[in-house]
Design a protein around this motif. Structure first.
Motif, PDB file in Angstrom:
ATOM      1  N   HIS A 180       0.992  -1.124  -0.109  1.00 29.44           N
ATOM      2  CA  HIS A 180      -0.321   0.112  -0.480  1.00 29.44           C
ATOM      3  C   HIS A 180       0.894   1.189   0.093  1.00 29.44           C
ATOM      4  CE1 HIS A 180      -3.760  -2.082   0.617  1.00 29.44           C
ATOM      5  NE2 HIS A 180      -3.442  -2.689   1.398  1.00 29.44           N
ATOM      6  N   VAL A 181       1.568   0.892   0.731  1.00 25.92           N
ATOM      7  CA  VAL A 181       2.672   2.506   0.581  1.00 25.92           C
ATOM      8  C   VAL A 181       3.765   2.307  -0.887  1.00 25.92           C
ATOM      9  CG1 VAL A 181       4.938   3.745   2.331  1.00 25.92           C
ATOM     10  CG2 VAL A 181       2.670   2.065   3.308  1.00 25.92           C
ATOM     11  N   LEU A 182       4.414   1.255  -1.469  1.00 30.14           N
ATOM     12  CA  LEU A 182       4.968   1.404  -2.312  1.00 30.14           C
ATOM     13  C   LEU A 182       4.263   1.750  -3.641  1.00 30.14           C
ATOM     14  CD1 LEU A 182       6.992  -1.920  -1.879  1.00 30.14           C
ATOM     15  CD2 LEU A 182       7.145   0.473  -1.200  1.00 30.14           C
ATOM     16  N   GLU A 183       2.883   1.734  -3.222  1.00 30.90           N
ATOM     17  CA  GLU A 183       1.627   2.664  -4.245  1.00 30.90           C
ATOM     18  C   GLU A 183       1.603   3.599  -4.621  1.00 30.90           C
ATOM     19  OE1 GLU A 183      -1.224   0.404  -3.942  1.00 30.90           O
ATOM     20  OE2 GLU A 183      -0.661  -1.954  -4.917  1.00 30.90           O
ATOM     21  N   THR A 184       1.704   4.527  -3.053  1.00 28.87           N
ATOM     22  CA  THR A 184       1.924   5.737  -3.299  1.00 28.87           C
ATOM     23  C   THR A 184       3.543   6.445  -3.546  1.00 28.87           C
ATOM     24  OG1 THR A 184       2.872   5.953  -1.001  1.00 28.87           O
ATOM     25  CG2 THR A 184       1.117   5.389  -1.484  1.00 28.87           C
ATOM     26  N   ILE A 185       4.894   5.525  -4.076  1.00 29.47           N
ATOM     27  CA  ILE A 185       6.161   5.688  -4.203  1.00 29.47           C
ATOM     28  C   ILE A 185       6.031   6.214  -5.701  1.00 29.47           C
ATOM     29  CG2 ILE A 185       8.777   5.973  -3.459  1.00 29.47           C
ATOM     30  CD1 ILE A 185       7.839   4.936  -0.384  1.00 29.47           C
ATOM     31  N   ARG A 186       7.271   7.387  -5.492  1.00 27.56           N
ATOM     32  CA  ARG A 186       7.260   7.157  -7.444  1.00 27.56           C
ATOM     33  C   ARG A 186       8.929   7.330  -7.178  1.00 27.56           C
ATOM     34  NH1 ARG A 186       5.929  13.399  -8.020  1.00 27.56           N
ATOM     35  NH2 ARG A 186       6.604  13.046  -5.905  1.00 27.56           N
ATOM     36  N   VAL A 187       9.131   6.774  -8.340  1.00 27.15           N
ATOM     37  CA  VAL A 187      11.012   6.355  -8.890  1.00 27.15           C
ATOM     38  C   VAL A 187      11.191   8.334  -8.445  1.00 27.15           C
ATOM     39  CG1 VAL A 187      12.613   6.537 -10.985  1.00 27.15           C
ATOM     40  CG2 VAL A 187      10.724   4.795 -10.787  1.00 27.15           C
ATOM     41  N   GLY A 188      12.734   7.531  -8.091  1.00 28.22           N
ATOM     42  CA  GLY A 188      13.199   9.020  -7.821  1.00 28.22           C
ATOM     43  C   GLY A 188      13.019  10.102  -5.901  1.00 28.22           C
ATOM     44  N   ASP A 189      11.812   8.650  -5.306  1.00 31.84           N
ATOM     45  CA  ASP A 189      11.567   8.953  -4.071  1.00 31.84           C
ATOM     46  C   ASP A 189      12.711   8.424  -3.242  1.00 31.84           C
ATOM     47  OD1 ASP A 189       7.903   9.097  -4.117  1.00 31.84           O
ATOM     48  OD2 ASP A 189       9.681  10.533  -5.195  1.00 31.84           O
ATOM     49  N   SER A 190      12.259   9.145  -1.992  1.00 35.71           N
ATOM     50  CA  SER A 190      13.386   8.306  -0.971  1.00 35.71           C
ATOM     51  C   SER A 190      12.171   7.222  -0.021  1.00 35.71           C
ATOM     52  CB  SER A 190      14.462   9.507  -0.269  1.00 35.71           C
ATOM     53  OG  SER A 190      14.264  10.121   0.345  1.00 35.71           O
ATOM     54  N   ILE A 191      12.954   6.749   1.344  1.00 35.23           N
ATOM     55  CA  ILE A 191      11.921   6.286   1.575  1.00 35.23           C
ATOM     56  C   ILE A 191      13.154   5.251   2.453  1.00 35.23           C
ATOM     57  CG2 ILE A 191      12.199   3.738   0.076  1.00 35.23           C
ATOM     58  CD1 ILE A 191       9.351   2.970   1.281  1.00 35.23           C
ATOM     59  N   ALA A 192      12.258   5.840   4.143  1.00 35.01           N
ATOM     60  CA  ALA A 192      13.333   5.502   5.061  1.00 35.01           C
ATOM     61  C   ALA A 192      12.528   4.125   5.718  1.00 35.01           C
ATOM     62  CB  ALA A 192      13.177   7.075   6.602  1.00 35.01           C
ATOM     63  N   ILE A 193      13.002   3.182   6.206  1.00 36.88           N
ATOM     64  CA  ILE A 193      12.838   1.879   6.626  1.00 36.88           C
ATOM     65  C   ILE A 193      12.912   2.016   8.453  1.00 36.88           C
ATOM     66  CG2 ILE A 193      11.442  -0.198   6.604  1.00 36.88           C
ATOM     67  CD1 ILE A 193      11.654  -0.395   3.531  1.00 36.88           C
ATOM     68  N   VAL A 194      12.147   2.013   9.496  1.00 37.99           N
ATOM     69  CA  VAL A 194      12.476   1.629  10.399  1.00 37.99           C
ATOM     70  C   VAL A 194      11.962  -0.569  11.084  1.00 37.99           C
ATOM     71  CG1 VAL A 194      12.851   1.885  12.391  1.00 37.99           C
ATOM     72  CG2 VAL A 194      12.485   3.828  10.714  1.00 37.99           C
ATOM     73  N   PHE A 195      13.238  -0.389  11.383  1.00 38.24           N
ATOM     74  CA  PHE A 195      13.682  -2.488  11.649  1.00 38.24           C
ATOM     75  C   PHE A 195      13.513  -2.118  13.345  1.00 38.24           C
ATOM     76  CE2 PHE A 195      12.855  -3.849   7.612  1.00 38.24           C
ATOM     77  CZ  PHE A 195      13.632  -2.898   6.914  1.00 38.24           C
ATOM     78  N   GLY A 196      13.133  -2.977  13.544  1.00 41.74           N
ATOM     79  CA  GLY A 196      13.605  -3.458  15.101  1.00 41.74           C
ATOM     80  C   GLY A 196      14.078  -4.201  15.875  1.00 41.74           C
ATOM     81  N   PRO A 197      14.531  -4.473  16.812  1.00 31.30           N
ATOM     82  CA  PRO A 197      15.368  -5.499  17.429  1.00 31.30           C
ATOM     83  C   PRO A 197      14.406  -6.916  17.375  1.00 31.30           C
ATOM     84  CG  PRO A 197      14.822  -3.791  18.961  1.00 31.30           C
ATOM     85  CD  PRO A 197      13.897  -3.573  18.035  1.00 31.30           C
ATOM     86  N   GLU A 198      15.647  -7.959  17.856  1.00 35.66           N
ATOM     87  CA  GLU A 198      15.206  -8.973  18.123  1.00 35.66           C
ATOM     88  C   GLU A 198      13.596  -9.311  18.764  1.00 35.66           C
ATOM     89  OE1 GLU A 198      18.158  -8.434  18.681  1.00 35.66           O
ATOM     90  OE2 GLU A 198      19.517  -9.886  18.285  1.00 35.66           O
ATOM     91  N   GLY A 199      13.675  -8.497  20.184  1.00 34.12           N
ATOM     92  CA  GLY A 199      12.650  -8.536  20.509  1.00 34.12           C
ATOM     93  C   GLY A 199      11.046  -7.320  20.244  1.00 34.12           C
ATOM     94  N   GLY A 200      11.455  -7.072  18.888  1.00 36.13           N
ATOM     95  CA  GLY A 200      10.004  -6.513  18.568  1.00 36.13           C
ATOM     96  C   GLY A 200      10.334  -5.182  19.107  1.00 36.13           C
ATOM     97  N   PHE A 201       9.393  -4.168  19.259  1.00 41.62           N
ATOM     98  CA  PHE A 201       9.311  -2.884  19.477  1.00 41.62           C
ATOM     99  C   PHE A 201       8.124  -3.009  20.577  1.00 41.62           C
ATOM    100  CE2 PHE A 201      11.430  -0.396  16.347  1.00 41.62           C
ATOM    101  CZ  PHE A 201      10.568  -1.001  14.626  1.00 41.62           C
ATOM    102  N   SER A 202       8.631  -1.570  21.531  1.00 42.84           N
ATOM    103  CA  SER A 202       7.569  -1.641  22.801  1.00 42.84           C
ATOM    104  C   SER A 202       6.681  -0.825  22.192  1.00 42.84           C
ATOM    105  CB  SER A 202       8.835  -0.424  23.305  1.00 42.84           C
ATOM    106  OG  SER A 202       8.947   0.820  23.451  1.00 42.84           O
ATOM    107  N   ASP A 203       5.662  -0.840  23.235  1.00 43.88           N
ATOM    108  CA  ASP A 203       4.508   0.600  23.159  1.00 43.88           C
ATOM    109  C   ASP A 203       4.766   1.451  22.663  1.00 43.88           C
ATOM    110  OD1 ASP A 203       2.424  -1.947  25.489  1.00 43.88           O
ATOM    111  OD2 ASP A 203       3.019  -1.954  23.287  1.00 43.88           O
ATOM    112  N   ASN A 204       6.132   2.150  23.650  1.00 43.18           N
ATOM    113  CA  ASN A 204       6.348   3.493  23.418  1.00 43.18           C
ATOM    114  C   ASN A 204       6.895   3.759  22.397  1.00 43.18           C
ATOM    115  OD1 ASN A 204       5.262   4.782  26.172  1.00 43.18           O
ATOM    116  ND2 ASN A 204       7.854   3.636  26.171  1.00 43.18           N
ATOM    117  N   GLU A 205       7.424   2.685  21.398  1.00 40.74           N
ATOM    118  CA  GLU A 205       8.041   2.844  20.576  1.00 40.74           C
ATOM    119  C   GLU A 205       7.228   3.165  18.732  1.00 40.74           C
ATOM    120  OE1 GLU A 205      10.779   0.292  20.449  1.00 40.74           O
ATOM    121  OE2 GLU A 205      12.551   1.643  20.403  1.00 40.74           O
ATOM    122  N   ALA A 206       5.938   2.205  19.586  1.00 38.92           N
ATOM    123  CA  ALA A 206       4.809   1.836  17.705  1.00 38.92           C
ATOM    124  C   ALA A 206       3.759   3.604  18.427  1.00 38.92           C
ATOM    125  CB  ALA A 206       3.839   0.934  18.661  1.00 38.92           C
TER     126      ALA A 206
END
Lengths: 245, 245
Positions: A180-206
């Protein structure tokens, strides 16, 4: 090799006249007949061109297509915490093969591995070596940077066209697909993807990341070191399809 | 929640009678009316079921589908040679996270690692352990099989709807994209993807596999252990998009 972009569609063998680039070609580069340069047309194809003559404009013949770029058409920055053992090096190595633009290390609430000042410099040396070797072997046009960044809370994501939060809490929600996100993006755009640690994200981070696109990466739970590889492959698959015949 | 597998196709609301699982349900779990469990049917869909009565068998009503399937809608079999060091285990672990259906090991002309009889059995034990653990953590509905198969030349690919040869020789050819093959495949199809060793395929192997779809996996050169992950992620991205709104 100087590279320009045009709104026209180019054909090998045909002759064209410079438009907006005229000043740069004539006065900055001082092109003469025989001079070669690259012109990327509106289909995102790069062509080798040769100047035929110059008057008020620069006229040029399209010689041939240039080989395509090995870089992802969407600049993808990976925001990730350190991972335990060899997993982090595996991940940045494979992410480099798969086209990541750069890596920004942040300390997640549930990070198992934390490093301070002195150790960071040494670690970055090692990571840069891994990335460089992977970039060379996969024939990238650029070697991705890696650095220790600020906390998620203090990171300025404003420079990106889209920010994606790869949140495992979305695993059971088909509506939160990356596509869904990729459909809104065009060639030449810049995208940041945020990944979590082994234990996943905390509720605060979410909660902190709520204002961004919160996605899942397919219906399976992926390990922390696998998730970026899925995302980069999906972006490649979405944007690197050749123009239809 | 106890999970069983059946060869029947289940429908929500209908009532069924236990078969091979009767002993386990009656005597091990001691199911009583009202007891709930999961039954995965022959379409790999998981259903929440409720025991209605017990006699010589256990009778149960299918309440509803459980969350969507974590299985790829296109059964993807990975044909791959052994890889040096930890790379092979790493690859099958991540391929299992990403939905691979099964693994078939063949000896490539340029294989660095070759194993014979006795060692194979022991090695498969270890690989099965890696796969099972990855399958459980990623919440797969099935645990992929792995075996040592025949040579490429003697492998019968007839059972597959499509056979894809991931040939590094295609790296510079945009027309040989994996997406072309994926566009001809439908949900429920089975696809075999053949990957090479670290040194790539020999000319003989390329000629042998000419009759199949020869593809590249994006414009970058991927290492042997990375290539299957790209392919599986691309298949997920292509086929696991939710129905449009």
């Amino acid at each position: 090799m100087q590279r320009y972009f045009t709104d026209e569609e180019l054909t090998a063998g045909a002759v064209y006249t410079s438009g907006a680039d005229t000043h740069h070609m004539k006065n900055v580069m001082r092109f003469k007949p025989g001079q070669e340069f690259h012109m990327v047309d509106n289909t995102r194809t790069a062509f080798l061109c040769e100047v035929t003559e110059t008057d008020d404009h620069v006229h040029y013949r399209v010689v041939s297509e240039v080989e395509e770029s090995p870089e992802l058409p969407v600049r993808t920055s990976i925001f990730c915490p350190l991972l335990k053992g060899e997993k982090f090096e595996w991940m940045i190595q494979k992410s480099t093969e798969l086209g990541a633009s750069d890596f920004h290390i942040f300390e997640a609430d549930r990070s198992i591995v934390k490093l301070d000042g002195k150790k960071r410099a040494k670690r970055l040396e090692r990571y840069n070596k891994v990335i460089r070797e992977a970039g060379e072997q996969s024939r990238r046009n650029m070697i991705p940077h890696i650095n220790f960044g600020k906390s998620l809370e203090n990171t300025d994501f404003g420079a990106f066209d889209a920010v994606v939060f790869a949140y495992e809490g979305n695993a059971g929600n088909p509506a939160a697909g990356l596509e869904h996100v990729l459909e809104t993006i065009r060639v030449g755009d810049s995208i940041a993807i945020v990944f979590g640690p082994e234990g996943g994200f905390s509720d605060n981070e979410a909660a902190l990341m709520e204002r961004f696109h919160s996605v899942r990466l397919g219906p399976r739970i992926l390990r922390a070191e696998t998730a970026p590889l899925y995302a980069l492959s999906a972006i490649s698959h979405q944007f690197e399809q050749p123009a239809s015949d």
